[in-house]
Enzyme design. Sequence first.
Site, PDB file in Angstrom:
ATOM      1  N   ASP A 185       0.839  -1.294   0.000  1.00 51.63           N
ATOM      2  CA  ASP A 185       0.071  -0.189   0.084  1.00 51.63           C
ATOM      3  C   ASP A 185       0.828   1.212   0.090  1.00 51.63           C
ATOM      4  O   ASP A 185       0.487   2.334  -0.479  1.00 51.63           O
ATOM      5  CB  ASP A 185      -0.921  -0.054   1.124  1.00 51.63           C
ATOM      6  CG  ASP A 185      -1.734  -1.179   1.289  1.00 51.63           C
ATOM      7  OD1 ASP A 185      -1.558  -2.039   0.930  1.00 51.63           O
ATOM      8  OD2 ASP A 185      -2.605  -1.002   2.225  1.00 51.63           O
ATOM      9  N   CYS A 230      -3.373   2.755 -11.573  1.00 52.49           N
ATOM     10  CA  CYS A 230      -3.328   2.512 -10.263  1.00 52.49           C
ATOM     11  C   CYS A 230      -4.331   3.314  -9.608  1.00 52.49           C
ATOM     12  O   CYS A 230      -5.575   3.181 -10.103  1.00 52.49           O
ATOM     13  CB  CYS A 230      -1.912   2.917  -9.641  1.00 52.49           C
ATOM     14  SG  CYS A 230      -1.423   4.275 -10.107  1.00 52.49           S
ATOM     15  N   SER A 231      -4.348   4.153  -8.642  1.00 57.75           N
ATOM     16  CA  SER A 231      -5.353   4.811  -8.077  1.00 57.75           C
ATOM     17  C   SER A 231      -5.413   6.173  -8.837  1.00 57.75           C
ATOM     18  O   SER A 231      -6.436   6.484  -9.610  1.00 57.75           O
ATOM     19  CB  SER A 231      -5.261   5.061  -6.519  1.00 57.75           C
ATOM     20  OG  SER A 231      -6.361   5.806  -6.012  1.00 57.75           O
ATOM     21  N   ALA A 232      -4.331   6.789  -8.763  1.00 57.28           N
ATOM     22  CA  ALA A 232      -4.096   8.251  -9.488  1.00 57.28           C
ATOM     23  C   ALA A 232      -3.576   8.118 -10.896  1.00 57.28           C
ATOM     24  O   ALA A 232      -3.616   9.117 -11.578  1.00 57.28           O
ATOM     25  CB  ALA A 232      -3.196   8.970  -8.888  1.00 57.28           C
ATOM     26  N   GLY A 233      -2.766   6.828 -11.172  1.00 60.46           N
ATOM     27  CA  GLY A 233      -2.403   6.775 -12.296  1.00 60.46           C
ATOM     28  C   GLY A 233      -0.824   7.501 -12.748  1.00 60.46           C
ATOM     29  O   GLY A 233      -0.757   7.798 -13.723  1.00 60.46           O
ATOM     30  N   ILE A 234      -0.329   7.796 -11.498  1.00 61.28           N
ATOM     31  CA  ILE A 234       1.027   8.355 -11.572  1.00 61.28           C
ATOM     32  C   ILE A 234       2.190   7.675 -10.916  1.00 61.28           C
ATOM     33  O   ILE A 234       3.196   7.466 -11.257  1.00 61.28           O
ATOM     34  CB  ILE A 234       0.963   9.905 -11.014  1.00 61.28           C
ATOM     35  CG1 ILE A 234       0.304  10.026  -9.718  1.00 61.28           C
ATOM     36  CG2 ILE A 234       0.144  10.539 -12.239  1.00 61.28           C
ATOM     37  CD1 ILE A 234       0.505  11.428  -9.085  1.00 61.28           C
ATOM     38  N   GLY A 235       1.824   7.318  -9.825  1.00 60.20           N
ATOM     39  CA  GLY A 235       2.825   6.668  -8.714  1.00 60.20           C
ATOM     40  C   GLY A 235       3.191   5.410  -9.305  1.00 60.20           C
ATOM     41  O   GLY A 235       4.227   5.174  -9.855  1.00 60.20           O
ATOM     42  N   ARG A 236       2.459   4.294  -8.745  1.00 57.59           N
ATOM     43  CA  ARG A 236       2.880   2.787  -9.475  1.00 57.59           C
ATOM     44  C   ARG A 236       2.728   2.770 -10.778  1.00 57.59           C
ATOM     45  O   ARG A 236       3.837   2.151 -11.455  1.00 57.59           O
ATOM     46  CB  ARG A 236       1.945   1.862  -8.515  1.00 57.59           C
ATOM     47  CG  ARG A 236       2.010   1.846  -7.100  1.00 57.59           C
ATOM     48  CD  ARG A 236       0.988   1.303  -6.421  1.00 57.59           C
ATOM     49  NE  ARG A 236       0.083   2.050  -6.140  1.00 57.59           N
ATOM     50  CZ  ARG A 236      -1.038   1.710  -5.354  1.00 57.59           C
ATOM     51  NH1 ARG A 236      -1.120   0.442  -4.889  1.00 57.59           N
ATOM     52  NH2 ARG A 236      -2.103   2.455  -5.407  1.00 57.59           N
ATOM     53  N   GLN A 274       5.727   9.010  -7.980  1.00 58.69           N
ATOM     54  CA  GLN A 274       5.212   9.850  -6.841  1.00 58.69           C
ATOM     55  C   GLN A 274       6.267  10.222  -5.763  1.00 58.69           C
ATOM     56  O   GLN A 274       6.014  10.946  -4.868  1.00 58.69           O
ATOM     57  CB  GLN A 274       3.943   9.559  -6.538  1.00 58.69           C
ATOM     58  CG  GLN A 274       2.831  10.425  -6.315  1.00 58.69           C
ATOM     59  CD  GLN A 274       2.202  10.907  -5.210  1.00 58.69           C
ATOM     60  OE1 GLN A 274       1.954   9.909  -4.352  1.00 58.69           O
ATOM     61  NE2 GLN A 274       1.672  12.005  -4.769  1.00 58.69           N
TER      62      GLN A 274
HETATM   63  N1  PTR Z   1       0.244  11.881  -1.403  1.00 60.50           N
HETATM   64  C1  PTR Z   1      -0.293  11.363  -0.279  1.00 60.50           C
HETATM   65  C2  PTR Z   1      -0.612  12.590   0.903  1.00 60.50           C
HETATM   66  O1  PTR Z   1      -0.272  13.265   0.621  1.00 60.50           O
HETATM   67  O2  PTR Z   1      -0.893  12.094   1.791  1.00 60.50           O
HETATM   68  C3  PTR Z   1       0.459  10.290   0.280  1.00 60.50           C
HETATM   69  C4  PTR Z   1      -0.175   9.104  -0.326  1.00 60.50           C
HETATM   70  C5  PTR Z   1       0.567   8.601  -1.457  1.00 60.50           C
HETATM   71  C6  PTR Z   1      -1.236   8.320  -0.116  1.00 60.50           C
HETATM   72  C7  PTR Z   1       0.045   7.414  -2.369  1.00 60.50           C
HETATM   73  C8  PTR Z   1      -2.084   7.527  -0.889  1.00 60.50           C
HETATM   74  C9  PTR Z   1      -1.171   7.016  -1.850  1.00 60.50           C
HETATM   75  O3  PTR Z   1      -1.874   6.003  -2.561  1.00 60.50           O
HETATM   76  P1  PTR Z   1      -1.550   4.577  -3.149  1.00 60.50           P
HETATM   77  O4  PTR Z   1      -1.107   3.685  -2.121  1.00 60.50           O
HETATM   78  O5  PTR Z   1      -2.463   4.473  -4.002  1.00 60.50           O
HETATM   79  O6  PTR Z   1      -0.049   4.816  -3.803  1.00 60.50           O
HETATM   80  N1  PTR Z   2      -4.453  13.482  -3.642  1.00 60.52           N
HETATM   81  C1  PTR Z   2      -3.552  12.210  -3.710  1.00 60.52           C
HETATM   82  C2  PTR Z   2      -2.775  12.007  -2.694  1.00 60.52           C
HETATM   83  O1  PTR Z   2      -1.764  12.722  -2.614  1.00 60.52           O
HETATM   84  O2  PTR Z   2      -2.900  11.115  -1.756  1.00 60.52           O
HETATM   85  C3  PTR Z   2      -3.245  12.002  -5.146  1.00 60.52           C
HETATM   86  C4  PTR Z   2      -2.405  10.559  -5.355  1.00 60.52           C
HETATM   87  C5  PTR Z   2      -3.327   9.292  -4.880  1.00 60.52           C
HETATM   88  C6  PTR Z   2      -1.517  10.547  -5.707  1.00 60.52           C
HETATM   89  C7  PTR Z   2      -2.436   8.125  -5.038  1.00 60.52           C
HETATM   90  C8  PTR Z   2      -0.818   9.214  -6.168  1.00 60.52           C
HETATM   91  C9  PTR Z   2      -1.354   7.904  -5.771  1.00 60.52           C
HETATM   92  O3  PTR Z   2      -0.502   7.219  -5.907  1.00 60.52           O
HETATM   93  P1  PTR Z   2      -0.889   6.031  -7.411  1.00 60.52           P
HETATM   94  O4  PTR Z   2      -0.735   6.972  -8.538  1.00 60.52           O
HETATM   95  O5  PTR Z   2       0.159   5.098  -7.252  1.00 60.52           O
HETATM   96  O6  PTR Z   2      -2.126   5.305  -7.282  1.00 60.52           O
END
Ligand code: PTR
Ligand code: PTR
Length: 311
Positions: A185, A230-236, A274
Site C-alpha cells: 500500500d 493504479c489509483s491516481a495513475g502516476i505513482g505505481r 510519486q
Molecule cells: N500523497 C499522499 C498524501 O499527501 O498523504 C500520500 C499518499 C501517496 C497516499 C500515495 C496514498 C497513496 O496512495 P497509493 O497507495 O494509491 O499509492
Molecule cells: N491527492 C492524492 C494524494 O496525494 O493522496 C493523489 C494521489 C493518490 C497521488 C494516489 C498518487 C497516488 O498514487 P498512485 O498514482 O500510485 O495511485
Amino acid sequence: VHELVDYVKRKKKKGIYQEYEEIRKEPPGGTFDYSKKLSNQIKNRYSDVLCLDQSRVRLCQLSDDEDETSDYINASFMDGYKRSNAYIATQGPLPKTFGDFWRMVWEQMVLIIVMTTRVVERGRVKCGQYWPLEEGRAEQHGYFLVRNTHVQLFQDFKLSHLELYNTQSGERREVCHYLYVSWPDFGVPKSASAMLDFREHVLQRREAAVQSLGSTWTGPPGGPPVVVHCSAGIGRTGTFCTLDICLSRLEDIGTIDVRQTVRRMRTQRAFSIQTWDQYYFCYTAVIEYAQRNGKLSPVQWSDSDLETDSE
Ligand code: PTR
Ligand code: PTR
C-alpha cells in the site's frame, strides 16, 4: 550495467533522492485546461492529479447532443521504448466514468489492461470495481457488455479474460485484465523479483495479442497501447512503465537512463513517479534484473550505500 551500479554506489541513496527532488521541482510543461473544466472536474479521482492537454486521450464524440467536454477522460498517452503511444496511463476508474473507460478501451483497440492497485487498500477505496470479478459474470457499462470468461490465479497477480461486447455495433473483442496484488500500500516492494515476473508475463501476452491482430491493426508497429492504471495513475503506474522502458532499452542497447526516462514521461503524464522510493526502486530493480539474467555478478551493498541521511 556496471556503470549503473557504480553510479548508484557513488551517489548513494541520498544522491538518487536528490536527483528525484530535482525532477520533481521542474514545473509541468503544459496546461491542464480540459481537466479543469467545470463539467470535467467530477471525472477526476483526485483534484490534484490532472492530465496534460497535449497528451490526453480523447474519447470520440458519439452523438451530436453531447457537449464539447464529453470527450474527456483522465488518461494520457505515453511513449514506450522506441514506440510512441505504447501506454495509456490512467486513474482508477470512478463509477461515473466506467462507461467512458470502456469506451476508451474500445476506441483505442486496447487488448491489455494492467492494474497495479487493489480496489480497496487500508480501508480506502482506490479504484472502482469496473470489471466483473467472477467467472461467468457480465456487467453493462455504458454501451458495453463486459463478461468475465475465465480467471487465472498466479501468486502475485490475477489474470481475467474479458469479453467486450459493443452493444451499438454488435462486435466482440477479447481483453486481458491483469490485477497485480503484491504492491504494498505504501512504498515499494523489497525485491523486484515479483514485478519482473509480472512484466515478463504482460510482455509475452502483448506480443501474442499483437500477432493475433495481424493486418487488422494499422496503427504503429508494436500494436495498440497497453492501459496501465493504479489509483491516481502516476505513482505505481509511472514506476511500472519506467521499469518497462528501462529494461527494454537495456535489452536493446545495453544502457539505461532512469533520469531522462522519468523526465520525458512527465512531459506526457505529469507527476509520474510519486515518491523517492519509487524512483530509487527503478534503479535497484534494473540491477536486480541484470543480475537475474547473468548480465551482472551479484552486487554487494554496504550499509553506507543504503544510508539516506549521512554526508
Ligand atoms: N500523497 C499522499 C498524501 O499527501 O498523504 C500520500 C499518499 C501517496 C497516499 C500515495 C496514498 C497513496 O496512495 P497509493 O497507495 O494509491 O499509492
Ligand atoms: N491527492 C492524492 C494524494 O496525494 O493522496 C493523489 C494521489 C493518490 C497521488 C494516489 C498518487 C497516488 O498514487 P498512485 O498514482 O500510485 O495511485
